[in-house]
Design an enzyme around this catalytic site. Structure first.
Site, PDB file in Angstrom:
ATOM      1  N   LEU A 176       0.817  -1.225   0.000  1.00 24.20           N
ATOM      2  CA  LEU A 176       0.000   0.000   0.000  1.00 24.20           C
ATOM      3  C   LEU A 176       0.848   1.271   0.000  1.00 24.20           C
ATOM      4  O   LEU A 176       0.486   2.270  -0.600  1.00 24.20           O
ATOM      5  CB  LEU A 176      -0.950   0.002   1.204  1.00 24.20           C
ATOM      6  N   CYS A 177       2.036   1.198   0.666  1.00 24.61           N
ATOM      7  CA  CYS A 177       2.846   2.408   0.724  1.00 24.61           C
ATOM      8  C   CYS A 177       3.397   2.779  -0.655  1.00 24.61           C
ATOM      9  O   CYS A 177       3.559   3.948  -0.973  1.00 24.61           O
ATOM     10  CB  CYS A 177       3.966   2.276   1.758  1.00 24.61           C
ATOM     11  N   THR A 178       3.656   1.756  -1.477  1.00 23.36           N
ATOM     12  CA  THR A 178       4.093   2.043  -2.848  1.00 23.36           C
ATOM     13  C   THR A 178       2.988   2.788  -3.592  1.00 23.36           C
ATOM     14  O   THR A 178       3.231   3.795  -4.255  1.00 23.36           O
ATOM     15  CB  THR A 178       4.427   0.737  -3.599  1.00 23.36           C
ATOM     16  N   GLU A 181       2.661   6.341  -1.853  1.00 21.21           N
ATOM     17  CA  GLU A 181       3.770   7.288  -1.809  1.00 21.21           C
ATOM     18  C   GLU A 181       4.725   7.250  -2.989  1.00 21.21           C
ATOM     19  O   GLU A 181       5.177   8.288  -3.450  1.00 21.21           O
ATOM     20  CB  GLU A 181       4.553   7.092  -0.504  1.00 21.21           C
TER      21      GLU A 181
END
Ligand code: ZN
Lengths: 524, 446
Positions: free
Chosen positions: B206-208, B211
């Site tokens: 999810l962070c990829t 962000e």
């Protein structure tokens, strides 16, 4: 392409794209004999939207056809088989132009060889040796591709015959990406050098792309090792340890990726032996009649020897990797720019060559050249022997190898026996095992013929397995639906590869082994 | 006589003795009729493989066929699912496929089931002699596998009891590649024995997405998984609603532009969001034909059986490989069953709680059956109410005070962060009742 076609063909457009689809829609296919093998092969092509089909068969529908051919039913009994199969196929896709000729393929081959020159490709099913050899010559003469398919009991074969097939978009399954970590060009080196590997910000540290990490550490390694990159097993391990030493913690995905990809810095320079073979092919010495493919190969050869400094043009795309967006996008641009300039150099060479051989220097479009450069490392050329040559003089060492090897002995046994049953039919006017009462005699007769074929090929050694010869007689030339659907399926898949000019077609003879499924491709 | 003439070709294999055959092959001119009359085959899935399978089986001598599929026909099926026409769009795949094959192959009886595979009770599956799978989902394969394996019983020497073996033939394709395999529970590996052949699909962190997006797919998944929920409070995303898809596409485009990423197209958006697997007619035809041929061999013995896993790859040449995989002796699904030792005072409710905590099982919402009797059913409500009173009774009493026996439990379990339906076979032993008796002695009660 119309919206409805796009939706209908969506699942296959994802494989061969609109270009592949257009090529399919331009192809016109001729089918010889519409038993289940041929009907099933065409069905798969009609569903995919092949341009046109012409079904050639001189027989009328009989009871036994209803037991193995889905395209025929009770209402078809007594009617032209070609007509009924054609009508069913048309129902599957109205975008396809479907025609039929009620005539026996053997007669047509004898009487009107010119008939076949109108097609892109001919699929010959259940055709006996004699007619097949004639058809092969006709098709070669007319530059029409030929795909041979045969189902026979629990065995069968698929064989392609044509002079030459060249593929740019071979789309291999696993192919090493083209990152040039072992020989970065100045712009890439500069970009890597401007990034601080020991940056304090942990977020940036764990988002430094592995391309940068590997280029920097490889350079450092080379400085400490007299200009050499890690090559031995021990050195490669030490290089990995070096990468690991730069990690702030063991969760940094980018460093894990760098360790996994570290072998790429040790990649051999220069082009693969497969590509070397293509550029050294005599066809790359081009003339007026050379195809566009070979003109571009000639340009590629010059590029490798000059601007490329031993390397092919850069592919230009990079795989996804853990990275800050801006680093990644910048890297993409650097790779694309180099690919573009390589492509430009190839293009100029293509233009010069075209002029030199006496063609319009713009005869090959920029888009075609770009696609060629992008796939330059994967170019594939296939050439097929004339079937008669293979039958008269198979490659003896290969034949011996197949016969001696336990894994391929059944396949090569079927290969010989499939030829033997045709000779049997020529001698006795029926196939071995046609009658229940004569099977034992037929086994002996078939064995004699098979041994004859082997010794004609120059092979005098242990003969074929008795069990296999018995099975062949038990089959009695049955065209079993499931076997026909398999063999026809393989044939249609090869037709797709040949007409779309994508992926790599079968190299030799595919022998279906329906006993234990250890089917094989024999290159003879 | 005409029927004989009609089946002239296949009868060569079934009526004549052969040299390379399976044990138990009894060639006779009646064998095809016997197979047609006695064998019941279930085809799971009426899609790309299912359509081919129904045709191939109908032309291989099978006459009693059932087909189950919950899907309806879509336009994008028509490039390969040859039993369907444009005017069939929206109708049940199972029903149309069954009708079309029966129209063309007289004498074949195909019963369609337009429902989910989990909607049928276990007894439904026990009626078939052989199950042929033409599915594209790992979960569905896993479920049918566990159902077929649940019928398997072992004798006191831990050998499978032949009458309880329900063989399966499984096919799968993706583009130019595919596989076909034969599963004989207890003898060859079941789907779960080498589940590692089907690695779970990798999801983007999810962070990829939030962000550091880098690819078009990242932008699409951001719009689909993050932005959608932010904007549409509570409204579920429906991948089949073109307006929803269009929204995701335009949001993905905006995001791609913001980050300088290229390659977002409507087609890619659909592909990523729906996890579309490319599919073509020829590969489906090849894999289905192999499956149908193996089904015929399993019921007739007319040739050797595939042992046991075939892979097909048409990308470069025509490459076929057969691998003889080995059974996992400790497999939870096709083994003799997970051993659970209990005290005879344990109630059904306590037993169910125990299943949730069991480290290998972790079964929640269990429904429990014993020799075809429902001990407790989570659904439908009528059955739940009927069986609720059993919860307070000791399990030992509920299974007729047998010290050792097998019970079947269906429920849900967590696998790769996903809840999946599963069926498990449990060997229940009441410690205080089998004292002094070695565990093997009474295993015959299984
Ligand atoms: Zn298992």
């Amino acid at each position: 392409m119309a919206a409805e076609s796009k939706t209908k063909y969506d699942r296959q457009l994802r494989i061969w794209g609109e270009q592949g689809q257009t090529a399919l829609e331009k192809a016109s296919i001729c089918l010889l004999n519409c038993g289940p093998t041929g009907s099933e092969a065409l069905k798969n092509l009609v569903l995919g939207g092949i341009g046109s089909i012409t079904v050639i068969d001189g027989s009328k529908v009989e009871m036994h056809d209803l037991g193995n051919n889905f395209m025929l039913d009770e209402k078809s009994l007594g009617q032209s088989k070609a007509k009924c199969v054609c009508a069913f196929l048309q129902e599957l896709n109205d975008a396809v132009k479907a025609k039929f000729v009620e005539e026996s393929p053997e007669t047509l081959i004898e009487s009107t060889p010119s008939f076949f020159s109108q097609f892109t490709l001919v699929i010959a099913t259940q055709l006996l040796e004699n007619s097949l050899l004639k058809l092969d010559k006709i098709c070669r003469q007319a530059n029409v591709m030929l795909v041979v398919a045969r189902s026979y009991g629990l065995t069968g074969l698929v064989r392609i015959s044509l002079k030459e097939h060249t593929v740019v978009e071979s789309k291999p399954d696993h192919f090493l990406d083209d990152l040039r970590l072992h020989c970065p060009w100045p712009e890439l080196k500069e970009f890597a050098n401007n990034i601080d590997l020991n940056v304090k910000d942990p977020v940036v540290h764990k988002h430094t792309p592995y391309i940068v990490i590997l280029i920097r550490l490889a350079e450092k390694w080379a400085q400490a090792h007299g200009g050499c990159l890690p090559s031995t097993r021990q050195e490669k391990k030490e290089f990995k340890d070096e990468i690991k030493a730069h990690m702030l913690n063991l969760d940094e995905e980018n460093y894990k990726e760098a360790i996994e990809a570290s072998f790429k810095v040790s990649a051999a320079r220069g082009i693969s032996s497969q590509l070397r073979q293509v550029i050294n092919d005599s066809a790359a010495e081009v003339e007026l009649t050379s195809s566009d493919f070979w003109v571009m190969v000639a340009a590629l050869k010059e590029f490798v020897e000059n601007e490329g400094d031993g390397e092919p043009p850069l592919e230009g795309s990079i795989p996804d990797m853990t990275s800050l967006t801006e680093y990644y996008v910048s890297l993409q641009k650097i790779y694309q720019a180099k690919a573009e300039s390589d492509c430009l150099a190839v293009e100029q060479r293509v233009r010069t060559i075209l002029k030199r051989v006496g063609r319009d220097h713009c005869a090959i479009s920029k888009a075609t050249i770009r696609n060629f450069c992008k796939n330059a490392r994967k170019l594939t050329v296939r050439r097929y022997r004339c079937i008669e040559d293979e039958f008269k003089s198979p490659i003896l060492p290969e034949l011996q190898k197949y016969l001696a090897d336990e894994d391929s002995s059944v396949a090569v046994g079927f290969y010989i026996l499939l030829r033997a049953v045709d000779r049997f039919a020529a001698n006795y006017n029926r196939f071995p095992g046609a009658f229940d009462g004569e099977i034992d005699e037929d086994v002996t007769r078939l064995k004699t013929i098979a041994i004859g074929i082997l010794s004609d090929s120059g092979f005098h050694g242990p003969t074929l397995s008795e069990d296999l010869i018995n099975e062949m007689c038990r089959f009695g030339a049955a065209e079993v639906h499931a076997v026909a659907a398999f063999v026809g399926g393989v044939a249609s898949q090869e037709v797709i590869k040949l007409t779309t000019k994508q992926f790599v077609p079968l190299a030799g003879t595919f022998i279906f082994n329906g006993i234990d499924h250890k089917s094989q491709v024999l290159a003879l | 006589m005409t029927e004989m003439g009609r089946w002239r070709d296949i009868d060569k294999l079934l009526a004549r003795p052969g040299n390379i055959i399976s044990p138990g092959f009894e060639p006779s001119p009646q064998l095809r009729e016997e197979i047609g009359g006695l064998v019941r085959v279930l085809v799971v899935g009426a899609g790309g493989l299912g359509c081919e399978l129904l045709k191939d089986l109908a032309l291989s001598g099978f006459k009693n066929i059932d087909v189950i599929d919950m899907d309806t026909i879509e336009v994008s099926n028509l490039n390969r699912q040859f039993l369907f026409r444009i005017h069939d769009v929206g109708k049940s795949k199972a029903e149309v496929a069954a009708k079309r094959v029966m129209e063309r192959v007289s004498g074949v009886n195909i019963t369609p089931h337009f429902c989910r595979i989990e909607d049928k009770d276990i007894e439904f599956y026990s009626d078939f002699n052989i199950i042929v799978l033409g599915l594209d989902s790992i979960e569905a394969r896993s479920y049918i596998n566990s159902v077929a394996c649940s019928f398997l019983e072992y004798d006191p020497d831990d050998n499978p009891v032949p009458e309880t073996i329900k063989p399966m033939v499984d096919g799968g394709t993706e583009g130019f590649k595919g596989h076909a395999r034969v599963i004989v529970p207890g003898t060859t590996p079941c789907f779960e024995c080498n589940i590692w052949l089907f690695p779970p699909q990798v999801k983007f962190p999810l962070c990829t997405l939030a962000e550091t997006p880098r690819t078009a797919a990242h932008c699409i998944e951001y719009a689909h998984l993050i932005k959608w929920d932010e904007v549409h409070n509570g409204k579920t995303f429906d991948p089949d609603d073109p307006e929803h898809m269009q929204w995701v596409y335009s949001e993905a485009l905006k995001r791609a532009e913001l980050f300088g990423i290229t390659g977002v197209t409507y087609s890619l958006t659909q592909g990523v969001v729906k996890n579309i697997i490319p599919a073509i007619a020829s590969t489906n035809a090849i894999v289905s034909a192999a499956c149908a041929l193996e089904a015929l061999k399993l019921v007739s013995g007319c040739s050797r059986t595939l042992s046991n896993y075939l892979t097909y790859n048409g990308l470069e040449g025509t490459h076929i490989k057969v691998t003889d995989f080995i059974r996992d002796k400790d497999c939870l699904v096709c083994g003799p069953g997970t051993l659970i030792e209990l005290d005879s005072s344990v109630t059904l409710l306590q037993f169910m709680e125990l299943l949730g905590k069991h480290p290998q099982l972790r079964l929640s919402k269990p429904s429990i059956t014993h020799r075809g009797n429902n001990l407790y059913m989570q659904a439908p409500p009528v059955l739940e109410e009927m069986t609720r009173s059993n919860l307070q009774l000791p399990l030992f009493d509920l299974i007729d005070k047998v010290p050792k026996d097998t019970v079947h439990v269906s429920g849900t379990t967590e696998k790769n962060d996903k809840r999946t339906t599963c069926l498990r076979k449990l060997r229940v032993v009441f410690k205080d009742q089998v004292n002094g008796v070695t565990s093997m002695d009474t295993a015959g009660a299984n």
